[in-house]
Design a protein around this motif. Sequence first.
Motif, PDB file in Angstrom:
ATOM      1  N   PRO A 340       0.806  -1.229   0.000  1.00 16.14           N
ATOM      2  CA  PRO A 340       0.000   0.000   0.000  1.00 16.14           C
ATOM      3  C   PRO A 340       0.835   1.273   0.000  1.00 16.14           C
ATOM      4  CG  PRO A 340      -0.801  -1.567   1.629  1.00 16.14           C
ATOM      5  CD  PRO A 340       0.523  -2.074   1.153  1.00 16.14           C
ATOM      6  N   GLY A 341       2.062   1.186   0.515  1.00 15.16           N
ATOM      7  CA  GLY A 341       2.934   2.345   0.565  1.00 15.16           C
ATOM      8  C   GLY A 341       4.384   1.917   0.444  1.00 15.16           C
ATOM      9  N   THR A 342       5.252   2.893   0.310  1.00 14.98           N
ATOM     10  CA  THR A 342       6.676   2.605   0.191  1.00 14.98           C
ATOM     11  C   THR A 342       7.289   2.486   1.577  1.00 14.98           C
ATOM     12  OG1 THR A 342       6.796   3.836  -1.875  1.00 14.98           O
ATOM     13  CG2 THR A 342       8.872   3.380  -0.748  1.00 14.98           C
ATOM     14  N   PRO A 343       7.824   1.310   1.942  1.00 17.51           N
ATOM     15  CA  PRO A 343       8.390   1.164   3.286  1.00 17.51           C
ATOM     16  C   PRO A 343       9.717   1.892   3.404  1.00 17.51           C
ATOM     17  CG  PRO A 343       8.772  -0.834   2.015  1.00 17.51           C
ATOM     18  CD  PRO A 343       7.911   0.067   1.159  1.00 17.51           C
ATOM     19  N   SER A 344       9.951   2.490   4.579  1.00 18.22           N
ATOM     20  CA  SER A 344      11.248   3.100   4.831  1.00 18.22           C
ATOM     21  C   SER A 344      12.235   2.054   5.321  1.00 18.22           C
ATOM     22  CB  SER A 344      11.112   4.215   5.880  1.00 18.22           C
ATOM     23  OG  SER A 344      10.532   3.710   7.073  1.00 18.22           O
ATOM     24  N   VAL A 345      11.742   1.058   6.045  1.00 18.42           N
ATOM     25  CA  VAL A 345      12.574  -0.026   6.546  1.00 18.42           C
ATOM     26  C   VAL A 345      11.639  -1.169   6.913  1.00 18.42           C
ATOM     27  CG1 VAL A 345      12.487   0.812   8.932  1.00 18.42           C
ATOM     28  CG2 VAL A 345      14.377  -0.653   8.197  1.00 18.42           C
ATOM     29  N   ARG A 346      12.132  -2.405   6.768  1.00 24.26           N
ATOM     30  CA  ARG A 346      11.310  -3.535   7.167  1.00 24.26           C
ATOM     31  C   ARG A 346      11.259  -3.604   8.690  1.00 24.26           C
ATOM     32  NH1 ARG A 346      11.390  -9.858   5.080  1.00 24.26           N
ATOM     33  NH2 ARG A 346       9.485 -10.431   6.171  1.00 24.26           N
ATOM     34  N   ARG A 347      10.056  -3.711   9.228  1.00 18.41           N
ATOM     35  CA  ARG A 347       9.868  -3.723  10.683  1.00 18.41           C
ATOM     36  C   ARG A 347       9.034  -4.931  11.091  1.00 18.41           C
ATOM     37  NH1 ARG A 347      11.365   1.067  13.020  1.00 18.41           N
ATOM     38  NH2 ARG A 347      11.508   2.904  11.679  1.00 18.41           N
ATOM     39  N   PHE A 348       9.184  -5.298  12.378  1.00 23.23           N
ATOM     40  CA  PHE A 348       8.384  -6.364  12.955  1.00 23.23           C
ATOM     41  C   PHE A 348       8.215  -6.064  14.440  1.00 23.23           C
ATOM     42  CE2 PHE A 348       7.430 -10.709  14.420  1.00 23.23           C
ATOM     43  CZ  PHE A 348       6.440 -11.030  13.513  1.00 23.23           C
ATOM     44  N   PRO A 349       7.056  -6.382  15.033  1.00 21.03           N
ATOM     45  CA  PRO A 349       6.806  -5.964  16.422  1.00 21.03           C
ATOM     46  C   PRO A 349       7.557  -6.749  17.483  1.00 21.03           C
ATOM     47  CG  PRO A 349       4.745  -6.269  15.206  1.00 21.03           C
ATOM     48  CD  PRO A 349       5.832  -6.882  14.393  1.00 21.03           C
ATOM     49  N   GLN A 350       8.212  -7.863  17.159  1.00 16.09           N
ATOM     50  CA  GLN A 350       8.999  -8.618  18.130  1.00 16.09           C
ATOM     51  C   GLN A 350      10.481  -8.456  17.815  1.00 16.09           C
ATOM     52  OE1 GLN A 350       5.555  -9.349  19.751  1.00 16.09           O
ATOM     53  NE2 GLN A 350       7.425 -10.038  20.701  1.00 16.09           N
ATOM     54  N   GLY A 351      11.343  -8.710  18.800  1.00 15.72           N
ATOM     55  CA  GLY A 351      12.766  -8.579  18.551  1.00 15.72           C
ATOM     56  C   GLY A 351      13.595  -8.718  19.810  1.00 15.72           C
ATOM     57  N   GLY A 352      14.903  -8.615  19.660  1.00 12.14           N
ATOM     58  CA  GLY A 352      15.828  -8.780  20.765  1.00 12.14           C
ATOM     59  C   GLY A 352      15.959  -7.529  21.612  1.00 12.14           C
ATOM     60  N   ASP A 353      16.801  -7.628  22.652  1.00 17.11           N
ATOM     61  CA  ASP A 353      16.963  -6.525  23.595  1.00 17.11           C
ATOM     62  C   ASP A 353      18.311  -6.686  24.291  1.00 17.11           C
ATOM     63  OD1 ASP A 353      16.543  -4.349  25.210  1.00 17.11           O
ATOM     64  OD2 ASP A 353      14.708  -5.098  26.133  1.00 17.11           O
ATOM     65  N   ASP A 354      19.051  -5.569  24.425  1.00 22.56           N
ATOM     66  CA  ASP A 354      20.293  -5.601  25.199  1.00 22.56           C
ATOM     67  C   ASP A 354      20.131  -4.943  26.565  1.00 22.56           C
ATOM     68  OD1 ASP A 354      20.159  -2.929  24.538  1.00 22.56           O
ATOM     69  OD2 ASP A 354      21.887  -2.973  23.189  1.00 22.56           O
ATOM     70  N   PHE A 355      18.932  -4.489  26.891  1.00 23.43           N
ATOM     71  CA  PHE A 355      18.571  -3.944  28.201  1.00 23.43           C
ATOM     72  C   PHE A 355      19.414  -2.724  28.578  1.00 23.43           C
ATOM     73  CE2 PHE A 355      17.572  -8.529  28.334  1.00 23.43           C
ATOM     74  CZ  PHE A 355      16.177  -8.425  28.436  1.00 23.43           C
ATOM     75  N   ASP A 356      19.807  -1.945  27.568  1.00 23.23           N
ATOM     76  CA  ASP A 356      20.574  -0.725  27.815  1.00 23.23           C
ATOM     77  C   ASP A 356      19.683   0.492  28.068  1.00 23.23           C
ATOM     78  OD1 ASP A 356      23.085  -1.847  27.676  1.00 23.23           O
ATOM     79  OD2 ASP A 356      23.295  -1.538  25.520  1.00 23.23           O
ATOM     80  N   ALA A 357      18.397   0.388  27.738  1.00 26.39           N
ATOM     81  CA  ALA A 357      17.493   1.523  27.911  1.00 26.39           C
ATOM     82  C   ALA A 357      17.033   1.630  29.364  1.00 26.39           C
ATOM     83  CB  ALA A 357      16.294   1.382  26.982  1.00 26.39           C
ATOM     84  N   GLY A 358      16.422   2.754  29.667  1.00 27.95           N
ATOM     85  CA  GLY A 358      15.929   2.965  31.019  1.00 27.95           C
ATOM     86  C   GLY A 358      14.618   2.283  31.308  1.00 27.95           C
ATOM     87  N   ALA A 359      14.005   1.718  30.270  1.00 28.49           N
ATOM     88  CA  ALA A 359      12.735   1.009  30.436  1.00 28.49           C
ATOM     89  C   ALA A 359      12.762  -0.230  29.557  1.00 28.49           C
ATOM     90  CB  ALA A 359      11.557   1.903  30.062  1.00 28.49           C
ATOM     91  N   LEU A 360      11.939  -1.199  29.886  1.00 31.68           N
ATOM     92  CA  LEU A 360      11.841  -2.386  29.057  1.00 31.68           C
ATOM     93  C   LEU A 360      11.324  -2.019  27.677  1.00 31.68           C
ATOM     94  CD1 LEU A 360      10.351  -5.155  31.385  1.00 31.68           C
ATOM     95  CD2 LEU A 360      12.584  -5.179  30.262  1.00 31.68           C
ATOM     96  N   ALA A 361      11.870  -2.629  26.658  1.00 32.96           N
ATOM     97  CA  ALA A 361      11.368  -2.411  25.303  1.00 32.96           C
ATOM     98  C   ALA A 361       9.918  -2.874  25.221  1.00 32.96           C
ATOM     99  CB  ALA A 361      12.223  -3.181  24.305  1.00 32.96           C
ATOM    100  N   PRO A 362       9.091  -2.194  24.433  1.00 34.66           N
ATOM    101  CA  PRO A 362       7.665  -2.547  24.378  1.00 34.66           C
ATOM    102  C   PRO A 362       7.367  -3.889  23.724  1.00 34.66           C
ATOM    103  CG  PRO A 362       8.181  -0.797  22.810  1.00 34.66           C
ATOM    104  CD  PRO A 362       9.399  -0.984  23.654  1.00 34.66           C
ATOM    105  N   VAL A 363       8.384  -4.601  23.233  1.00 33.07           N
ATOM    106  CA  VAL A 363       8.142  -5.944  22.706  1.00 33.07           C
ATOM    107  C   VAL A 363       7.879  -6.940  23.826  1.00 33.07           C
ATOM    108  CG1 VAL A 363       9.542  -5.546  20.664  1.00 33.07           C
ATOM    109  CG2 VAL A 363      10.612  -6.529  22.686  1.00 33.07           C
ATOM    110  N   TRP A 364       8.193  -6.577  25.074  1.00 31.09           N
ATOM    111  CA  TRP A 364       8.077  -7.502  26.205  1.00 31.09           C
ATOM    112  C   TRP A 364       6.736  -7.379  26.907  1.00 31.09           C
ATOM    113  CZ3 TRP A 364      11.585 -11.161  26.548  1.00 31.09           C
ATOM    114  CH2 TRP A 364      12.894 -10.921  26.106  1.00 31.09           C
ATOM    115  N   GLU A 365       6.260  -8.514  27.421  1.00 26.68           N
ATOM    116  CA  GLU A 365       5.082  -8.542  28.293  1.00 26.68           C
ATOM    117  C   GLU A 365       5.306  -9.611  29.365  1.00 26.68           C
ATOM    118  OE1 GLU A 365       1.940  -7.323  24.710  1.00 26.68           O
ATOM    119  OE2 GLU A 365       1.975  -9.367  25.520  1.00 26.68           O
ATOM    120  N   TRP A 366       4.934  -9.291  30.601  1.00 27.96           N
ATOM    121  CA  TRP A 366       5.019 -10.247  31.698  1.00 27.96           C
ATOM    122  C   TRP A 366       3.796 -11.162  31.687  1.00 27.96           C
ATOM    123  CZ3 TRP A 366       9.494  -9.764  34.506  1.00 27.96           C
ATOM    124  CH2 TRP A 366      10.141  -8.529  34.484  1.00 27.96           C
TER     125      TRP A 366
END
Length: 552
Positions: A340-366
């Motif tokens: 439907p449109g021109t993608p800027s980059v291929r994306r997917f809602p799941q992925g890895g994490d190195d836990f360097d951010a101040g909050a959990l990445a939104p791909v995670w759920e408890w």
Amino acid sequence: MPTFPEHKFSRWCAVALSGLLAAAVTTGPCQAGEAVAWGDWAKWGDLGNGRYRNPVLPADYSDLDAIRVGDDFYAITSTFQFSPGMAVLHSRDLVNWRTVGHAVPDLTQISPELDWTRMNRYGRGIWAGAIRHHAGRFWIYFGTPEEGYFMTSAERPEGPWTPLQHVLRATGWDDCAPFWDDDGKGYLVGTHFSDGYKIHLWELSADNRSLVPGTDQVIYQSKGSEASKLYKFNGTYYHFFSEVQGDARVMMMRRAPSIRGPWSEKRQLMQADRAAMEPNQGGIVQGPDGNWYFFTHHGSGDWAGRAASLLPVHWIDGWPVIGQPDRAGIGTMVWEGRMPGTPSVRRFPQGGDDFDAGALAPVWEWNYQPRMDKWSLSARPGHLRLHAFPGLDGANLLKVGNVLTQRVVRTGSQSFAARIELAGMAEGQHAGLVHFAAQPRAANPAESTASAGIVMVEGKRYLEVSRDGSYTRLQPWKHDAIWLRSTWGLDGKTTLAVSADGARYETVLPDFSLTWGAYRGSRVGVFTFNPAGEHGYVDVDKVDYRIDNRQY
């Protein structure tokens, strides 16, 4: 919701009148393409050549709804007992999506039954909802089967979202959606599934936080009628819903000159398709190419849950027919089409994490609302620290607090690997990688949980595996860290393996069949617990989640 231009509506009508006489209608942004056996998708999503292949999200993205705001698209997906609840997704092309947040950070706003202290609502909690943009804000309404309807709003889809407001306190309701008319007046539609699947319509209060007394009206009822949405296109009101016909769920619609009716006879929008797992619940949006689309889940799940597809919408005689119209003007499944449109980059809602951010990445759920004082990203920056404490049912991994999860993806090749540092482990503590779904019923002997990891016994660390609650201790583990990996493919059978260096792996649990239960597909994640008490911790250094050998 944007209205469609008159010239486009006329063009679709002309196409319909001529195309229905042909052997197959080929207008619109997509063609039906070759038949695909469910789950056998070597190709999916953005193909990189200007086309896409369904499913666009081959994972458990159930109970979808989608809207367009300017050049951006937003979707929500139900999360049941997982926390934070109600995931919010973003896309620019309706095919490449990323998770940007959740609307419900604390499930105890709904019920204490969803907390780590009780954990008895697997497959309940947050069911289907709807997202809308009104008066400069995003609004989400959703239902839970025990507690009723809730709402929250935010200026930005990432949040912060307002504390939940209870809109209807009652059991047995699901699938609600708001609608605001051109004059700003708000309405809410929803299904009373415990009362014969009657669909009700109410007026919303001026602040959109409650129902106006005395405005309740039953507007429809049929076998399994739910998944309601209200739209307004070119001055006509449309009531979208699904119902069960025979042994399959199908998408239906009625229309009216007024929000209060009278409503026309229902129109079937797509043929029942058991082979395609019954696409049925989602949102109708106009794409960046000017064409119309339906972003939907496939409603009958398997071990990977309910996947998401993007189907073309053809306007025929003023009806949004979903999929490829057949001779009767009813839609059929479409597996491939133009982007439907021109993608800027291929994306997917799941992925890895190195836990360097101040909050959990939104791909995670408890799994359930976690014990917040037993995990930290600040105790050791760059690591997720998980503290151990007893579960509610011994070593039952479905009743262990602070199990951090992601959705299982169904493509040709998946690898979920976690590096865990073990120096902080205490006597009796277990830690590792887990796959789980709901506990099987007595009539279903399939296993539902599997794990690989470390247990601390008499001051020594040992490799350990489990299948459906039965634990087996293996050889001693002399290293202070461990890589744990799960790999699986289209057959849904995973192999759990361990490594000291992340390069050379040893299989410890082969050929475990992932399962579906309580409306959810299998999950993968990391855990720790200690039946002996609140002792010990592990540091999760990183998680590498590769989907079709690609990192996201």
